[in-house]
Design an enzyme around this catalytic site. Structure first.
Site, short mmCIF file in Angstrom:
data_model
loop_
_atom_site.label_atom_id
_atom_site.label_comp_id
_atom_site.label_asym_id
_atom_site.label_seq_id
_atom_site.Cartn_x
_atom_site.Cartn_y
_atom_site.Cartn_z
N SER A 71 0.83 -1.01 -0.02
CA SER A 71 -0.02 0.01 0.18
C SER A 71 1.00 1.19 -0.01
O SER A 71 0.64 2.28 -0.80
CB SER A 71 -0.89 -0.14 1.22
OG SER A 71 -1.95 -1.05 1.17
N ARG A 74 2.72 1.73 -3.48
CA ARG A 74 1.71 2.10 -4.52
C ARG A 74 1.43 3.79 -4.46
O ARG A 74 0.84 4.45 -5.27
CB ARG A 74 0.40 1.60 -4.62
CG ARG A 74 0.79 -0.03 -5.05
CD ARG A 74 -0.64 -0.63 -5.23
NE ARG A 74 -1.54 -0.85 -4.02
CZ ARG A 74 -1.17 -2.12 -3.46
NH1 ARG A 74 -0.31 -3.11 -3.99
NH2 ARG A 74 -2.00 -2.07 -2.17
N GLU A 274 4.89 -6.73 -3.97
CA GLU A 274 3.91 -6.94 -4.95
C GLU A 274 4.06 -7.39 -6.26
O GLU A 274 5.17 -6.86 -6.61
CB GLU A 274 3.03 -5.44 -5.09
CG GLU A 274 2.52 -4.78 -3.91
CD GLU A 274 1.33 -5.44 -3.06
OE1 GLU A 274 0.34 -5.56 -4.21
OE2 GLU A 274 1.09 -5.65 -2.16
#
EC number: 2.7.-.-
Length: 297
Positions: A71, A74, A274
């Protein structure tokens, strides 16, 4: 200080405590310490929209992300260049960034620590047009992460995920065959493990992935020696013992930039945990001091 906090309402800690309760607690803590705080609960693409909105608000001084390393990673495309400081509430699984900067894992203590934190110039890595705070990996590791996350999405535990990842690697994985080009460097490699970190890693607990510093203006480059299952097993054992700087199964170096030309057109890449497919070739750069990170005193 005016704080915009965007909290991933699907994060485990938030779900356990109830999202509205978490939002109310954070708002109360920051208000009691003399700050103005607006807390937004979001998930998926709504998190990106909320972060972008906060970064465009001239009244906001700090953007705090509540979630995991993914999170936070990003959010970088919105935060970099916005003039906002970035903070993290560690609500994910590994929380490497929070560990690196000494943010407490307890929610209330973390909120208090960030309220008094100092914006500190911090380096960022970049691969093509994607920023990273921790590392970017090619080879076996992204495949491990993908299998692990699939098991977790099906309701498996952390251990179930790890076993699924190892089982996937045992069935086989793609080698990275590539040409490397950097300052005074040109080489061809065939390896199961390739990692580029934001600054150099130190020997420490492997679950911390601690860097020597976050303002050293260098990329750490780590390449597994050999390409077979036994070399990958040896590397895994060394890493499990926390050996990065002294790992004999790794070739390592530091560079300000690096280009990688792979035989695969769109290999899997793991960026701050990710996994995604990225178009080759790859250009890695270090961006010194571009991120004002909130670091507890």
């Amino acid at each position: 200080m005016r704080i915009a906090a965007i909290i991933n309402e699907r994060a485990g800690t938030v779900a356990c405590l109830s999202p509205p309760v978490v939002a109310a607690r954070l708002s109360a803590i920051w208000t009691s310490l003399g700050h103005q705080a607006h807390v937004t609960l979001a998930e998926g693409k709504d998190m990106g929209r909320a972060i972008r909105k906060a970064c465009r608000d001239p009244a906001v001084h700090a953007v705090i992300i509540g979630g995991g390393d993914g999170s936070l990673s990003r959010s970088l495309k919105h935060v970099v260049g916005s003039g906002k400081s970035l903070g993290v509430l560690p609500l994910g699984t590994m929380n490497y960034v929070a560990r690196q900067f000494g943010v407490p894992f307890d929610l209330d203590r973390a909120a208090v620590a960030l309220a008094d934190a100092v914006p500190t110039p911090t380096d960022l890595g970049r691969v093509n047009d994607r920023f990273f705070l921790i590392r970017a990996c090619l080879g076996a590791f992204p495949e491990f992460i993908r299998s692990r996350d699939e098991a977790r999405r099906k309701g498996g535990s952390f251990l179930d995920g790890a076993l699924a990842g190892l089982t996937g690697l045992a069935r086989g994985h793609r080698l990275i065959e590539a040409e490397l080009i950097g300052p005074d460097v040109q080489a061809r490699i065939a390896t199961s493990f390739f990692m580029v970190s934001n600054n150099m890693c130190r020997d420490s607990d492997p679950f911390q992935l601690e860097r020597e510093r976050m303002d050293g203006a260098t990329l750490g480059v780590y390449i597994g020696q050999g390409a077979g299952p036994f070399s990958l097993m040896d590397l895994g054992l060394q890493v499990a013992m926390g050996r990065w700087a002294s790992n004999e199964a790794l070739i390592r170096g530091s560079l300000p930039w690096l280009e990688i030309r792979t035989r695969q057109r769109k290999p899997l890449v793991s960026i701050d945990g990710e996994v995604e497919k990225m178009e080759a070739p790859f250009r890695f750069d270090i961006l010194p001091g571009v991120l004002p990170m909130l670091v507890p005193k």
